[in-house]
Design a protein around this motif. Structure first.
Motif, PDB file in Angstrom:
ATOM      1  N   GLU A 157     -13.802  -2.414   4.429  1.00 58.64           N
ATOM      2  CA  GLU A 157     -12.750  -1.422   4.245  1.00 58.64           C
ATOM      3  C   GLU A 157     -12.119  -1.041   5.756  1.00 58.64           C
ATOM      4  O   GLU A 157     -11.252  -0.924   6.140  1.00 58.64           O
ATOM      5  CB  GLU A 157     -13.006  -0.266   3.493  1.00 58.64           C
ATOM      6  CG  GLU A 157     -13.157  -0.636   1.948  1.00 58.64           C
ATOM      7  CD  GLU A 157     -13.763   0.460   1.211  1.00 58.64           C
ATOM      8  OE1 GLU A 157     -13.651   0.172  -0.211  1.00 58.64           O
ATOM      9  OE2 GLU A 157     -14.285   1.421   1.695  1.00 58.64           O
TER      10      GLU A 157
ATOM     11  N   TYR B 252      -5.697  -2.745  -3.626  1.00 55.02           N
ATOM     12  CA  TYR B 252      -4.746  -3.104  -4.707  1.00 55.02           C
ATOM     13  C   TYR B 252      -4.568  -4.504  -5.143  1.00 55.02           C
ATOM     14  O   TYR B 252      -5.006  -5.162  -6.357  1.00 55.02           O
ATOM     15  CB  TYR B 252      -3.315  -2.787  -4.517  1.00 55.02           C
ATOM     16  CG  TYR B 252      -2.528  -3.157  -5.205  1.00 55.02           C
ATOM     17  CD1 TYR B 252      -2.261  -2.372  -6.619  1.00 55.02           C
ATOM     18  CD2 TYR B 252      -1.568  -4.270  -5.243  1.00 55.02           C
ATOM     19  CE1 TYR B 252      -1.359  -2.647  -7.635  1.00 55.02           C
ATOM     20  CE2 TYR B 252      -0.674  -4.499  -6.461  1.00 55.02           C
ATOM     21  CZ  TYR B 252      -0.630  -4.042  -7.584  1.00 55.02           C
ATOM     22  OH  TYR B 252       0.332  -4.171  -8.657  1.00 55.02           O
TER      23      TYR B 252
ATOM     24  N   LEU C  71      -8.911   8.167  -2.904  1.00 56.63           N
ATOM     25  CA  LEU C  71      -7.721   9.104  -2.875  1.00 56.63           C
ATOM     26  C   LEU C  71      -8.176  10.615  -3.331  1.00 56.63           C
ATOM     27  O   LEU C  71      -7.687  11.461  -3.130  1.00 56.63           O
ATOM     28  CB  LEU C  71      -6.245   8.564  -3.167  1.00 56.63           C
ATOM     29  CG  LEU C  71      -5.993   7.451  -2.282  1.00 56.63           C
ATOM     30  CD1 LEU C  71      -4.711   6.780  -3.001  1.00 56.63           C
ATOM     31  CD2 LEU C  71      -5.831   7.822  -1.069  1.00 56.63           C
TER      32      LEU C  71
ATOM     33  N   GLY D 168       0.815  -1.265   0.007  1.00 55.42           N
ATOM     34  CA  GLY D 168       0.037   0.000  -0.083  1.00 55.42           C
ATOM     35  C   GLY D 168       1.008   1.330   0.088  1.00 55.42           C
ATOM     36  O   GLY D 168       0.433   2.279  -0.538  1.00 55.42           O
TER      37      GLY D 168
ATOM     38  N   GLN E  65      -0.902  11.213   6.215  1.00 52.97           N
ATOM     39  CA  GLN E  65      -1.585  10.164   5.750  1.00 52.97           C
ATOM     40  C   GLN E  65      -2.969   9.986   7.214  1.00 52.97           C
ATOM     41  O   GLN E  65      -3.950   9.446   6.738  1.00 52.97           O
ATOM     42  CB  GLN E  65      -0.818   8.873   5.966  1.00 52.97           C
ATOM     43  CG  GLN E  65       0.026   8.813   4.640  1.00 52.97           C
ATOM     44  CD  GLN E  65       1.049   7.774   4.372  1.00 52.97           C
ATOM     45  OE1 GLN E  65       1.365   6.992   5.512  1.00 52.97           O
ATOM     46  NE2 GLN E  65       1.052   7.058   3.136  1.00 52.97           N
TER      47      GLN E  65
ATOM     48  N   ILE F 212      -4.926   0.697   1.197  1.00 49.92           N
ATOM     49  CA  ILE F 212      -4.596   0.652   0.155  1.00 49.92           C
ATOM     50  C   ILE F 212      -4.001  -0.513  -0.769  1.00 49.92           C
ATOM     51  O   ILE F 212      -4.462  -1.149  -1.713  1.00 49.92           O
ATOM     52  CB  ILE F 212      -3.314   1.855  -0.558  1.00 49.92           C
ATOM     53  CG1 ILE F 212      -4.046   3.143   0.313  1.00 49.92           C
ATOM     54  CG2 ILE F 212      -3.000   2.034  -1.671  1.00 49.92           C
ATOM     55  CD1 ILE F 212      -5.476   3.512  -0.356  1.00 49.92           C
TER      56      ILE F 212
ATOM     57  N   VAL G  15       1.797   1.854  -3.551  1.00 47.75           N
ATOM     58  CA  VAL G  15       0.576   2.229  -4.537  1.00 47.75           C
ATOM     59  C   VAL G  15       0.129   3.760  -4.193  1.00 47.75           C
ATOM     60  O   VAL G  15       0.122   4.502  -5.095  1.00 47.75           O
ATOM     61  CB  VAL G  15      -0.570   1.279  -4.263  1.00 47.75           C
ATOM     62  CG1 VAL G  15      -1.742   1.472  -5.274  1.00 47.75           C
ATOM     63  CG2 VAL G  15       0.013  -0.064  -4.702  1.00 47.75           C
ATOM     64  N   PHE G  16       0.312   4.016  -2.600  1.00 44.91           N
ATOM     65  CA  PHE G  16      -0.201   5.354  -2.295  1.00 44.91           C
ATOM     66  C   PHE G  16       0.871   6.443  -2.902  1.00 44.91           C
ATOM     67  O   PHE G  16       0.503   7.305  -3.415  1.00 44.91           O
ATOM     68  CB  PHE G  16      -0.158   5.423  -0.821  1.00 44.91           C
ATOM     69  CG  PHE G  16      -0.452   6.811  -0.217  1.00 44.91           C
ATOM     70  CD1 PHE G  16      -1.722   7.079  -0.156  1.00 44.91           C
ATOM     71  CD2 PHE G  16       0.301   7.653   0.252  1.00 44.91           C
ATOM     72  CE1 PHE G  16      -2.234   8.290   0.237  1.00 44.91           C
ATOM     73  CE2 PHE G  16       0.148   8.889   0.738  1.00 44.91           C
ATOM     74  CZ  PHE G  16      -1.256   9.255   0.756  1.00 44.91           C
TER      75      PHE G  16
ATOM     76  N   ILE H 274      -9.607   2.689  -5.142  1.00 46.56           N
ATOM     77  CA  ILE H 274      -8.478   3.547  -4.646  1.00 46.56           C
ATOM     78  C   ILE H 274      -8.515   4.957  -5.161  1.00 46.56           C
ATOM     79  O   ILE H 274      -8.327   5.730  -4.450  1.00 46.56           O
ATOM     80  CB  ILE H 274      -7.129   2.748  -4.977  1.00 46.56           C
ATOM     81  CG1 ILE H 274      -6.852   1.294  -4.279  1.00 46.56           C
ATOM     82  CG2 ILE H 274      -6.032   3.684  -4.847  1.00 46.56           C
ATOM     83  CD1 ILE H 274      -5.777   0.581  -4.767  1.00 46.56           C
TER      84      ILE H 274
ATOM     85  N   LEU I  49      -3.926   3.035   6.849  1.00 53.04           N
ATOM     86  CA  LEU I  49      -4.297   3.691   5.272  1.00 53.04           C
ATOM     87  C   LEU I  49      -3.398   3.025   4.309  1.00 53.04           C
ATOM     88  O   LEU I  49      -4.260   2.418   3.353  1.00 53.04           O
ATOM     89  CB  LEU I  49      -3.810   5.209   5.269  1.00 53.04           C
ATOM     90  CG  LEU I  49      -4.039   5.713   3.952  1.00 53.04           C
ATOM     91  CD1 LEU I  49      -5.428   5.612   3.343  1.00 53.04           C
ATOM     92  CD2 LEU I  49      -3.136   7.019   3.608  1.00 53.04           C
ATOM     93  N   GLU I  50      -2.260   2.613   4.598  1.00 47.98           N
ATOM     94  CA  GLU I  50      -1.229   1.920   3.707  1.00 47.98           C
ATOM     95  C   GLU I  50      -2.083   0.374   3.476  1.00 47.98           C
ATOM     96  O   GLU I  50      -2.076  -0.240   2.436  1.00 47.98           O
ATOM     97  CB  GLU I  50      -0.066   1.780   4.019  1.00 47.98           C
ATOM     98  CG  GLU I  50       0.632   3.429   3.711  1.00 47.98           C
ATOM     99  CD  GLU I  50       2.036   3.538   4.378  1.00 47.98           C
ATOM    100  OE1 GLU I  50       2.608   2.407   5.383  1.00 47.98           O
ATOM    101  OE2 GLU I  50       2.715   4.326   4.222  1.00 47.98           O
TER     102      GLU I  50
END
Length: 140
Positions: A82, A120, A132, A31, A67, A116, A34-35, A128, A112-113
């Protein structure tokens, strides 16, 4: 269609386990990448593309404190699934926070990560982007 069939087209090597069974710290590991990619794509979409400016802005957006604030803005938008992933990420044993990060901020950033990374590996790239983009818009 199972989760394993609805995979991210960018995931060249699928994880050994389904995302729901993965260690939250491992999800956060992916994550984080990706973030940062999404943040960089966002910043490059803006007019000022000087490298120093991009780096400074990106650093400000990927810090634990930033974050944490972003996750706070996202909380009302999260599904129950989630929110459960976020709780798993926040409660995980992810090691010592960096010297410049508050422990509470670091735990929220990990959460948060984790979310994500989970999205993903579920192949939910649109989700995502939705989350975001909404959080970034609210930030500005």
């Amino acid at each position: 269609m199972t989760d394993r069939e609805n995979v991210n087209p960018l995931a060249f090597h699928l994880p050994h386990k389904e995302a729901s069974q993965m260690n939250p710290v491992v999800l956060a590991y992916m994550g984080d990448v990706v973030f940062e990619l999404v943040v960089r794509q966002y910043l490059i979409s803006l007019p000022n593309q000087k490298p120093h400016h991009l780096h400074r802005e990106a650093t400000g957006m990927v810090s634990a404190k930033a974050q944490r604030r972003l996750l706070e803005r996202l909380q009302p938008m999260l599904t129950e699934e989630e929110a459960d992933v976020v709780r798993r990420g926040r409660n995980s044993k992810s090691g010592a926070p960096p010297k410049n990060a508050d422990v509470a901020d670091y735990r929220q950033a990990t959460a948060l990560e984790c979310l994500i990374g989970y999205l993903y590996y579920q192949g939910k790239l649109e989700r995502i982007g939705e989350l975001l983009n909404a959080a970034i818009r609210e930030r500005n």
